[in-house]
Design a protein around this motif. Sequence first.
Motif, PDB file in Angstrom:
ATOM      1  N   ALA A  71       0.893  -1.252  -0.124  1.00  0.00           N
ATOM      2  CA  ALA A  71       0.053  -0.042   0.126  1.00  0.00           C
ATOM      3  C   ALA A  71       0.712   1.170  -0.033  1.00  0.00           C
ATOM      4  O   ALA A  71       0.845   2.195  -0.594  1.00  0.00           O
ATOM      5  N   ALA A  72       1.921   1.058   0.862  1.00  0.00           N
ATOM      6  CA  ALA A  72       3.021   2.505   0.734  1.00  0.00           C
ATOM      7  C   ALA A  72       3.474   2.734  -0.384  1.00  0.00           C
ATOM      8  O   ALA A  72       3.613   3.670  -0.967  1.00  0.00           O
ATOM      9  N   TYR A  73       3.848   1.811  -1.374  1.00  0.00           N
ATOM     10  CA  TYR A  73       4.486   1.746  -2.493  1.00  0.00           C
ATOM     11  C   TYR A  73       3.389   2.533  -3.565  1.00  0.00           C
ATOM     12  O   TYR A  73       3.960   3.265  -4.491  1.00  0.00           O
ATOM     13  N   LEU A  74       2.356   1.719  -3.406  1.00  0.00           N
ATOM     14  CA  LEU A  74       1.219   2.073  -4.413  1.00  0.00           C
ATOM     15  C   LEU A  74       1.026   3.756  -4.069  1.00  0.00           C
ATOM     16  O   LEU A  74       0.966   4.402  -5.086  1.00  0.00           O
ATOM     17  N   ILE A  75       0.908   4.183  -2.750  1.00  0.00           N
ATOM     18  CA  ILE A  75       0.843   5.397  -2.649  1.00  0.00           C
ATOM     19  C   ILE A  75       1.759   6.518  -3.077  1.00  0.00           C
ATOM     20  O   ILE A  75       1.792   7.601  -3.554  1.00  0.00           O
ATOM     21  N   ALA A  76       3.028   5.889  -3.050  1.00  0.00           N
ATOM     22  CA  ALA A  76       4.440   6.613  -3.151  1.00  0.00           C
ATOM     23  C   ALA A  76       4.377   6.965  -4.557  1.00  0.00           C
ATOM     24  O   ALA A  76       4.705   7.999  -5.189  1.00  0.00           O
ATOM     25  N   GLU A  77       4.056   5.962  -5.844  1.00  0.00           N
ATOM     26  CA  GLU A  77       4.181   5.916  -6.896  1.00  0.00           C
ATOM     27  C   GLU A  77       3.170   6.913  -7.442  1.00  0.00           C
ATOM     28  O   GLU A  77       3.260   7.592  -8.369  1.00  0.00           O
ATOM     29  N   ALA A  78       1.919   6.812  -6.803  1.00  0.00           N
ATOM     30  CA  ALA A  78       0.920   8.075  -7.253  1.00  0.00           C
ATOM     31  C   ALA A  78       1.258   9.322  -6.822  1.00  0.00           C
ATOM     32  O   ALA A  78       0.970  10.317  -7.641  1.00  0.00           O
ATOM     33  N   VAL A  79       2.082   9.598  -5.673  1.00  0.00           N
ATOM     34  CA  VAL A  79       2.291  10.981  -5.320  1.00  0.00           C
ATOM     35  C   VAL A  79       3.313  11.362  -6.285  1.00  0.00           C
ATOM     36  O   VAL A  79       3.642  12.394  -6.813  1.00  0.00           O
ATOM     37  N   VAL A  80       4.375  10.269  -6.752  1.00  0.00           N
ATOM     38  CA  VAL A  80       5.320  10.730  -7.761  1.00  0.00           C
ATOM     39  C   VAL A  80       4.742  11.223  -9.121  1.00  0.00           C
ATOM     40  O   VAL A  80       5.096  12.116  -9.678  1.00  0.00           O
ATOM     41  N   GLN A  81       3.653  10.437  -9.449  1.00  0.00           N
ATOM     42  CA  GLN A  81       2.844  10.790 -10.690  1.00  0.00           C
ATOM     43  C   GLN A  81       2.305  12.300 -10.705  1.00  0.00           C
ATOM     44  O   GLN A  81       2.341  12.986 -11.572  1.00  0.00           O
ATOM     45  N   LYS A  82       1.650  12.391  -9.557  1.00  0.00           N
ATOM     46  CA  LYS A  82       1.116  13.733  -9.517  1.00  0.00           C
ATOM     47  C   LYS A  82       2.074  14.811  -9.347  1.00  0.00           C
ATOM     48  O   LYS A  82       1.776  16.018  -9.954  1.00  0.00           O
ATOM     49  N   PHE A  83       3.235  14.828  -8.582  1.00  0.00           N
ATOM     50  CA  PHE A  83       4.037  15.665  -8.602  1.00  0.00           C
ATOM     51  C   PHE A  83       5.464  15.255  -9.275  1.00  0.00           C
ATOM     52  O   PHE A  83       6.673  15.407  -8.721  1.00  0.00           O
ATOM     53  N   SER A  84       5.365  14.996 -10.626  1.00  0.00           N
ATOM     54  CA  SER A  84       6.571  14.644 -11.256  1.00  0.00           C
ATOM     55  C   SER A  84       7.406  15.553 -11.241  1.00  0.00           C
ATOM     56  O   SER A  84       8.795  15.052 -11.509  1.00  0.00           O
ATOM     57  N   HIS A  85       7.368  16.871 -11.235  1.00  0.00           N
ATOM     58  CA  HIS A  85       8.346  17.921 -11.538  1.00  0.00           C
ATOM     59  C   HIS A  85       9.260  17.870 -10.234  1.00  0.00           C
ATOM     60  O   HIS A  85      10.471  18.313 -10.270  1.00  0.00           O
ATOM     61  N   LEU A  86       8.773  17.077  -9.263  1.00  0.00           N
ATOM     62  CA  LEU A  86       9.810  17.182  -7.919  1.00  0.00           C
ATOM     63  C   LEU A  86      10.529  15.864  -7.682  1.00  0.00           C
ATOM     64  O   LEU A  86      11.341  15.613  -6.991  1.00  0.00           O
ATOM     65  N   PHE A  87      10.119  14.932  -8.893  1.00  0.00           N
ATOM     66  CA  PHE A  87      10.946  13.651  -8.836  1.00  0.00           C
ATOM     67  C   PHE A  87      11.429  13.427 -10.288  1.00  0.00           C
ATOM     68  O   PHE A  87      10.945  12.647 -10.771  1.00  0.00           O
ATOM     69  N   PRO A  88      12.278  14.175 -10.806  1.00  0.00           N
ATOM     70  CA  PRO A  88      12.845  14.112 -12.164  1.00  0.00           C
ATOM     71  C   PRO A  88      13.532  12.652 -12.395  1.00  0.00           C
ATOM     72  O   PRO A  88      13.623  12.260 -13.589  1.00  0.00           O
TER      73      PRO A  88
END
Length: 241
Positions: free
Chosen positions: A220-237
């Motif tokens: 669940a934690a990895y799923l949430i983390a991946e969704a956060v990365v997708q939404k804020f992709s500019h912060l995770f180049p």
Amino acid sequence: MAVGVYEKCKRYIESHTAEKAAPSFLPKHLYPAITISRQTGAGAKPVCEKLIEILDEYSAPENVSWAYFDKNLIEKVLDDHNMPEQIKDFMYETKYNHVNAAVNELLGLKPAEWTIIHKTTDTILQLARMGNVIIVGRGANIITSKLKNTFHIRLIASLEKRIEHMMDLMGFNEKEAAAYIKEDDENRKKYFKSYFNVDIEDPLLYHMIVNTDLLTHDGAAYLIAEAVVQKFSHLFPQFSH
């Protein structure tokens, strides 16, 4: 040695306070703030602990770290607003009771409920604006709904699985766990309805609803983390394709 949750939160607050005190302070980015709403026993604590670990790793290139606020949010509110330690027990969302609140207020045993809600809201907004934070409960998803850097999660699970989790976590027998879950969930629903006039179960209040029956807590934690990365992709180049 692993850093404890309390120490991580303390360092988080101190680092952001120091940054804001600097004359040249100007945020490079508006970092994400994640809110977690949960059914009792759905595994918020282990999910958040793993999520912090993952996001710290993902954010390492920016040299920023994450913190999460759950019950320690109450201590933060007390500290922010110089409120007496004695009112701590009145501040839990699961302690909601209109009759007791009215009596206590009349007797001067605690500040007016709306005073507590206002101060809690203020602290939650401050934390969310700092970013790189996970805030559990207290209607944080409603309070921060107008902020552009937020991501709202709801954790759910079957009653059977939640009973099992609470038996393991709290040492309850099955009957005690079921009663605890029922009371906790009902009080949270009342809290949301009374103060925010919304149904805590409304799926439209969340970016994502995660069923921890179907995933491990780490999953669940990895799923949430991946969704956060997708939404804020500019912060995770580093994850850009």
